[in-house]
Scaffold this active site. Sequence first.
Site, short mmCIF file in Angstrom:
data_model
loop_
_atom_site.label_atom_id
_atom_site.label_comp_id
_atom_site.label_asym_id
_atom_site.label_seq_id
_atom_site.Cartn_x
_atom_site.Cartn_y
_atom_site.Cartn_z
N GLU A 7 3.76 12.97 -7.94
CA GLU A 7 3.88 11.65 -7.31
C GLU A 7 3.90 11.85 -5.80
O GLU A 7 4.63 12.69 -5.28
CB GLU A 7 5.19 11.00 -7.76
CG GLU A 7 5.49 9.68 -7.10
CD GLU A 7 6.86 9.13 -7.46
OE1 GLU A 7 7.24 8.11 -6.86
OE2 GLU A 7 7.55 9.69 -8.34
N ARG A 43 12.87 2.84 3.55
CA ARG A 43 12.34 1.47 3.52
C ARG A 43 13.24 0.57 2.68
O ARG A 43 14.38 0.93 2.39
CB ARG A 43 10.90 1.51 3.01
CG ARG A 43 10.01 2.35 3.97
CD ARG A 43 8.59 2.40 3.55
NE ARG A 43 8.00 1.07 3.61
CZ ARG A 43 6.82 0.77 3.08
NH1 ARG A 43 6.12 1.69 2.44
NH2 ARG A 43 6.34 -0.45 3.15
N ALA A 52 2.99 0.14 -5.16
CA ALA A 52 4.10 -0.69 -5.63
C ALA A 52 4.36 -0.55 -7.13
O ALA A 52 5.47 -0.80 -7.59
CB ALA A 52 3.85 -2.15 -5.27
N ASN A 70 -0.47 8.31 -6.25
CA ASN A 70 0.27 7.37 -5.42
C ASN A 70 0.09 6.02 -6.08
O ASN A 70 -0.92 5.36 -5.89
CB ASN A 70 -0.25 7.36 -3.98
CG ASN A 70 0.57 6.46 -3.08
OD1 ASN A 70 1.32 5.61 -3.54
ND2 ASN A 70 0.41 6.65 -1.78
N PRO A 74 -2.32 0.02 -5.92
CA PRO A 74 -2.60 -1.21 -5.20
C PRO A 74 -2.39 -1.12 -3.69
O PRO A 74 -1.47 -0.47 -3.21
CB PRO A 74 -1.65 -2.23 -5.81
CG PRO A 74 -0.63 -1.47 -6.55
CD PRO A 74 -1.24 -0.15 -6.89
N ASN A 75 -3.30 -1.77 -3.00
CA ASN A 75 -3.30 -1.95 -1.56
C ASN A 75 -3.64 -0.69 -0.77
O ASN A 75 -3.79 -0.75 0.45
CB ASN A 75 -1.97 -2.55 -1.07
CG ASN A 75 -1.70 -3.88 -1.71
OD1 ASN A 75 -2.55 -4.77 -1.71
ND2 ASN A 75 -0.53 -4.03 -2.31
N TYR A 93 1.35 3.38 7.81
CA TYR A 93 0.34 4.13 7.08
C TYR A 93 -0.72 4.82 7.94
O TYR A 93 -1.56 5.54 7.42
CB TYR A 93 -0.35 3.22 6.06
CG TYR A 93 0.61 2.65 5.05
CD1 TYR A 93 1.13 3.44 4.03
CD2 TYR A 93 1.01 1.32 5.11
CE1 TYR A 93 2.03 2.93 3.11
CE2 TYR A 93 1.90 0.80 4.18
CZ TYR A 93 2.40 1.61 3.19
OH TYR A 93 3.28 1.09 2.28
N HIS A 104 3.78 9.74 -1.83
CA HIS A 104 3.87 8.52 -1.03
C HIS A 104 3.64 8.90 0.43
O HIS A 104 4.11 9.94 0.88
CB HIS A 104 5.22 7.83 -1.19
CG HIS A 104 5.45 7.37 -2.59
ND1 HIS A 104 4.84 6.25 -3.11
CD2 HIS A 104 6.17 7.91 -3.59
CE1 HIS A 104 5.20 6.11 -4.37
NE2 HIS A 104 6.00 7.11 -4.70
N ARG A 156 -4.09 -1.63 6.96
CA ARG A 156 -2.80 -2.15 6.51
C ARG A 156 -1.64 -1.46 7.22
O ARG A 156 -1.52 -0.24 7.19
CB ARG A 156 -2.68 -1.89 5.00
CG ARG A 156 -1.34 -2.23 4.42
CD ARG A 156 -1.22 -1.71 3.00
NE ARG A 156 0.11 -2.01 2.49
CZ ARG A 156 0.68 -1.38 1.49
NH1 ARG A 156 0.02 -0.42 0.86
NH2 ARG A 156 1.89 -1.69 1.09
#
Length: 139
Positions: free
Chosen positions: A95, A104, A74, A71, A9-10, A22, A97, A17
């Site tokens: 995985e 964060r 969330a 990735n 998502p996103n 990012y 990111h 964004r």
Amino acid sequence: MKIAIINGPNLNLLGKREPEIYGNQTFEQFFYNLQKKYPEVELIYFQSNIEGEIINKIHEIGFDFDGIILNAGAYTHTSIAIADAIKSIQSPVIEVHISNTFARETFRHQSYISPVSSGIILGFGMKSYELALLSFLKN
């Protein structure tokens, strides 16, 4: 070699964004450059904001691909279902990111994906994806 990149998502909003986290590049631009740099690798890209679609894609390719770069966005911090999908397939999953999730919010420190992944790469911006790809090429 067949490698899939799956974004959650996103991540369709990369380039727009939160550019301070990012960056300004869209994923489509990055992916095109990655394909050009590694023409010997059959790369596919899939993105969805919907958890079930991500699970379906993992099921669809998880027995035929040499690796999956995931990735989950969330969903990394919430989805036992995606973790179960990874456990159910044969293709190794790395995985990734873009940001350093440990720098964060604390809720981003928990990953349901990490324990069922072959490895984790985070905090190197879009380069995280290429590092994951290189790990598959080195094996």
